[in-house]
Design a protein around this motif. Structure first.
Motif, PDB file in Angstrom:
ATOM      1  N   GLU A 250      -0.920   5.130 -13.200  1.00 25.86           N
ATOM      2  CA  GLU A 250      -1.193   3.893 -13.932  1.00 25.86           C
ATOM      3  C   GLU A 250      -0.153   2.825 -13.623  1.00 25.86           C
ATOM      4  OE1 GLU A 250      -3.933   3.227 -15.478  1.00 25.86           O
ATOM      5  OE2 GLU A 250      -4.629   5.250 -14.970  1.00 25.86           O
ATOM      6  N   SER A 251       1.098   3.227 -13.563  1.00 20.33           N
ATOM      7  CA  SER A 251       2.155   2.280 -13.205  1.00 20.33           C
ATOM      8  C   SER A 251       1.964   1.784 -11.773  1.00 20.33           C
ATOM      9  CB  SER A 251       3.519   2.954 -13.350  1.00 20.33           C
ATOM     10  OG  SER A 251       4.552   2.095 -12.937  1.00 20.33           O
ATOM     11  N   ALA A 252       1.539   2.686 -10.893  1.00 21.40           N
ATOM     12  CA  ALA A 252       1.305   2.307  -9.500  1.00 21.40           C
ATOM     13  C   ALA A 252       0.205   1.256  -9.404  1.00 21.40           C
ATOM     14  CB  ALA A 252       0.941   3.539  -8.680  1.00 21.40           C
ATOM     15  N   LYS A 253      -0.868   1.435 -10.171  1.00 23.79           N
ATOM     16  CA  LYS A 253      -1.963   0.464 -10.167  1.00 23.79           C
ATOM     17  C   LYS A 253      -1.505  -0.886 -10.700  1.00 23.79           C
ATOM     18  CE  LYS A 253      -5.759   3.789 -10.693  1.00 23.79           C
ATOM     19  NZ  LYS A 253      -6.816   4.285 -11.603  1.00 23.79           N
ATOM     20  N   GLN A 254      -0.719  -0.855 -11.747  1.00 20.17           N
ATOM     21  CA  GLN A 254      -0.225  -2.105 -12.322  1.00 20.17           C
ATOM     22  C   GLN A 254       0.648  -2.857 -11.321  1.00 20.17           C
ATOM     23  OE1 GLN A 254       1.901  -1.628 -16.025  1.00 20.17           O
ATOM     24  NE2 GLN A 254       2.827  -3.674 -15.893  1.00 20.17           N
TER      25      GLN A 254
ATOM     26  N   PHE B 243      -9.626  -3.192  -1.823  1.00 22.45           N
ATOM     27  CA  PHE B 243     -10.420  -1.970  -1.985  1.00 22.45           C
ATOM     28  C   PHE B 243      -9.723  -1.011  -2.951  1.00 22.45           C
ATOM     29  CE2 PHE B 243     -11.183   2.449  -0.703  1.00 22.45           C
ATOM     30  CZ  PHE B 243     -12.545   2.537  -0.985  1.00 22.45           C
ATOM     31  N   TYR B 244      -8.435  -0.862  -2.799  1.00 21.05           N
ATOM     32  CA  TYR B 244      -7.679   0.024  -3.692  1.00 21.05           C
ATOM     33  C   TYR B 244      -7.750  -0.455  -5.137  1.00 21.05           C
ATOM     34  CZ  TYR B 244      -5.475   3.328  -0.477  1.00 21.05           C
ATOM     35  OH  TYR B 244      -5.240   4.364   0.406  1.00 21.05           O
ATOM     36  N   LEU B 245      -7.838  -1.752  -5.317  1.00 21.51           N
ATOM     37  CA  LEU B 245      -7.901  -2.307  -6.675  1.00 21.51           C
ATOM     38  C   LEU B 245      -9.328  -2.357  -7.214  1.00 21.51           C
ATOM     39  CD1 LEU B 245      -5.323  -5.226  -6.295  1.00 21.51           C
ATOM     40  CD2 LEU B 245      -5.008  -3.068  -7.535  1.00 21.51           C
ATOM     41  N   GLY B 246     -10.302  -1.920  -6.424  1.00 22.03           N
ATOM     42  CA  GLY B 246     -11.692  -1.890  -6.869  1.00 22.03           C
ATOM     43  C   GLY B 246     -12.401  -3.224  -6.823  1.00 22.03           C
ATOM     44  N   LYS B 247     -11.824  -4.181  -6.098  1.00 23.12           N
ATOM     45  CA  LYS B 247     -12.439  -5.508  -6.021  1.00 23.12           C
ATOM     46  C   LYS B 247     -13.561  -5.561  -4.993  1.00 23.12           C
ATOM     47  CE  LYS B 247      -8.314  -8.105  -7.415  1.00 23.12           C
ATOM     48  NZ  LYS B 247      -7.390  -9.213  -7.039  1.00 23.12           N
TER      49      LYS B 247
ATOM     50  N   LEU C  88       0.821  -1.214   0.000  1.00 23.41           N
ATOM     51  CA  LEU C  88       0.000   0.000   0.000  1.00 23.41           C
ATOM     52  C   LEU C  88       0.852   1.259   0.000  1.00 23.41           C
ATOM     53  CD1 LEU C  88      -2.797  -1.035   2.518  1.00 23.41           C
ATOM     54  CD2 LEU C  88      -3.169  -0.321   0.135  1.00 23.41           C
ATOM     55  N   TRP C  89       1.875   1.298   0.843  1.00 26.96           N
ATOM     56  CA  TRP C  89       2.698   2.498   0.891  1.00 26.96           C
ATOM     57  C   TRP C  89       3.529   2.673  -0.372  1.00 26.96           C
ATOM     58  CZ3 TRP C  89       2.418   6.838   3.368  1.00 26.96           C
ATOM     59  CH2 TRP C  89       1.684   6.893   4.551  1.00 26.96           C
ATOM     60  N   LEU C  90       3.941   1.582  -0.965  1.00 25.73           N
ATOM     61  CA  LEU C  90       4.629   1.697  -2.252  1.00 25.73           C
ATOM     62  C   LEU C  90       3.670   2.260  -3.296  1.00 25.73           C
ATOM     63  CD1 LEU C  90       7.026   1.329  -4.093  1.00 25.73           C
ATOM     64  CD2 LEU C  90       6.422  -1.093  -4.339  1.00 25.73           C
ATOM     65  N   TYR C  91       2.432   1.795  -3.281  1.00 25.57           N
ATOM     66  CA  TYR C  91       1.431   2.322  -4.213  1.00 25.57           C
ATOM     67  C   TYR C  91       1.196   3.816  -3.976  1.00 25.57           C
ATOM     68  CZ  TYR C  91      -3.091   3.524  -6.164  1.00 25.57           C
ATOM     69  OH  TYR C  91      -4.093   4.169  -6.832  1.00 25.57           O
ATOM     70  N   ILE C  92       1.040   4.210  -2.722  1.00 24.80           N
ATOM     71  CA  ILE C  92       0.746   5.616  -2.408  1.00 24.80           C
ATOM     72  C   ILE C  92       1.848   6.531  -2.915  1.00 24.80           C
ATOM     73  CG2 ILE C  92       0.573   7.260  -0.482  1.00 24.80           C
ATOM     74  CD1 ILE C  92      -0.984   5.037   1.039  1.00 24.80           C
ATOM     75  N   THR C  93       3.105   6.122  -2.734  1.00 19.60           N
ATOM     76  CA  THR C  93       4.203   6.959  -3.210  1.00 19.60           C
ATOM     77  C   THR C  93       4.338   6.889  -4.726  1.00 19.60           C
ATOM     78  OG1 THR C  93       5.738   5.135  -2.719  1.00 19.60           O
ATOM     79  CG2 THR C  93       5.515   6.862  -1.066  1.00 19.60           C
ATOM     80  N   GLU C  94       4.182   5.707  -5.311  1.00 13.67           N
ATOM     81  CA  GLU C  94       4.283   5.584  -6.766  1.00 13.67           C
ATOM     82  C   GLU C  94       3.185   6.376  -7.475  1.00 13.67           C
ATOM     83  OE1 GLU C  94       6.368   1.464  -8.111  1.00 13.67           O
ATOM     84  OE2 GLU C  94       4.305   1.282  -7.407  1.00 13.67           O
ATOM     85  N   ALA C  95       2.008   6.449  -6.842  1.00 14.48           N
ATOM     86  CA  ALA C  95       0.879   7.139  -7.465  1.00 14.48           C
ATOM     87  C   ALA C  95       1.150   8.627  -7.654  1.00 14.48           C
ATOM     88  CB  ALA C  95      -0.391   6.936  -6.642  1.00 14.48           C
ATOM     89  N   LYS C  96       2.044   9.191  -6.841  1.00 12.57           N
ATOM     90  CA  LYS C  96       2.405  10.603  -7.006  1.00 12.57           C
ATOM     91  C   LYS C  96       3.276  10.811  -8.236  1.00 12.57           C
ATOM     92  CE  LYS C  96       2.096  13.729  -4.442  1.00 12.57           C
ATOM     93  NZ  LYS C  96       2.620  14.001  -3.089  1.00 12.57           N
ATOM     94  N   VAL C  97       3.885   9.737  -8.713  1.00 20.32           N
ATOM     95  CA  VAL C  97       4.764   9.826  -9.874  1.00 20.32           C
ATOM     96  C   VAL C  97       4.050   9.373 -11.142  1.00 20.32           C
ATOM     97  CG1 VAL C  97       6.942   9.013 -10.885  1.00 20.32           C
ATOM     98  CG2 VAL C  97       6.788   9.453  -8.412  1.00 20.32           C
ATOM     99  N   ASP C  98       3.376   8.200 -11.062  1.00 26.58           N
ATOM    100  CA  ASP C  98       2.693   7.632 -12.227  1.00 26.58           C
ATOM    101  C   ASP C  98       1.574   6.729 -11.730  1.00 26.58           C
ATOM    102  OD1 ASP C  98       1.854   6.157 -14.449  1.00 26.58           O
ATOM    103  OD2 ASP C  98       3.860   6.074 -15.328  1.00 26.58           O
TER     104      ASP C  98
END
Length: 300
Positions: A188-192, A213-217, A176-186
């Motif tokens: 779509e890449s963060a979601k992948q 939840f973050y993935l919309g499942k 989750l924290w990797l996603y949160i930080t990656e989302a500030k950069v890209d």
């Protein structure tokens, strides 16, 4: 989050027990309303109060070696932190470092406090000191990554979070924290990447619920329902809600649902789980939202 400084509190109590023998001569508005009704703020454990009393007595009257005195100041600081007495906690951590300058754990806490206060350069220095003293100090990468994230040094934040994630790729909080930080950069890449990381997570783990939840499942109701399942200790429901409120707030924030985000951050704070990373930074998030709102009002 599994990064629970309460584990440090337990360690503090354990170290107290050991050292005592040698020393005697730490959405929707409807959802928010439901959350407010179902969780009561966690109150400090009376055992911590007893431990604090013992530590105060030892530090005031016992003959201690410098190493023991530094450790007792650190232990007391951890307990102060776990009950929200941050100023007293900080005093103890600084005192511990004054006596024993190589105490990496104390630098870690000091760095967290600097981050919460927006003193990012000082935070980076503190976490650098942790890693210089203890290169394998896993959570220093998380904490420095968070400092870099709030300091808007996003690429460096991602680098630290990647290092933290690699420490245990089966930990949903790290994903989750990797996603949160990656989302500030890209985003779509963060979601992948989060989708890829989900395959390594256990389906029956609470953190995996938030990842789903973050993935919309799943939806918010599913998150709150799951928070009630498989509880193993008295405060675990409040702990899970603290986490759920924070991470749901981050999603609402990204979707422009700022009122919902603010309500969720406030609910995270209302749990009184002071030593959870989600509680610590819910207050930071609210302060940043208030500052942003003031700036927009001035511009208009």
């Amino acid at each position: 989050m599994t990064y629970k400084l309460r584990s440090a509190t337990i360690a503090a109590i354990a170290s107290l027990s050991m050292l005592l023998t040698g020393c005697v001569s730490t959405s929707s508005s409807n959802d928010a309303e439901q959350g407010r009704l179902v969780v009561a703020p966690v109150m400090p454990d009376y055992k911590l109060e007893i431990t604090l009393a013992r530590l105060n007595d030892i530090l005031a009257s016992a003959e201690l070696s410098p190493e023991q005195r530094a450790r007792f100041h650190y232990d007391r600081g951890v307990i102060y932190d776990s009950v929200g007495l941050r100023i007293l906690s900080r005093i103890d951590f600084h005192q511990a470092l004054k006596i024993q300058p190589n105490l990496a754990d104390a630098y870690n806490f000091i760095g967290i406090y600097y981050t919460q206060e927006g003193e990012f350069e000082s935070a980076y220095e503190a976490f650098d000191a942790v890693l210089e003293l203890s290169p394998d100090y896993d959570y220093a990468y998380l904490n420095r990554g968070i400092a870099l994230y709030y300091g808007e040094r996003n690429e460096l934040a991602v680098t630290d979070m990647e290092r933290f994630y690699q420490g245990d790729d089966t930990d949903g909080y790290r994903a989750l924290w990797l996603y949160i930080t990656e989302a500030k950069v890209d985003i779509e890449s963060a979601k992948q990447h989060l989708t890829e990381h989900r395959s390594l997570l256990a389906d029956d783990n609470w953190a995996t619920v938030i990842v789903d939840f973050y993935l919309g499942k799943i939806n918010k109701d599913d998150v709150f329902n799951a928070a009630k399942e498989g509880l193993q200790h008295q405060n675990e429901y409040a702990e899970r809600l603290c986490e759920a409120y924070f991470y749901l707030a981050k999603v609402a924030q990204r979707n422009g649902q700022l009122n919902d985000a603010a309500n969720y951050f406030k609910l995270a704070l209302a749990t009184n789980i002071y030593d959870f990373v989600e509680h610590r930074y819910a207050r930071v998030e609210l302060a940043r939202m208030a500052t942003h709102e003031e700036q927009e009002s001035e511009q208009n």
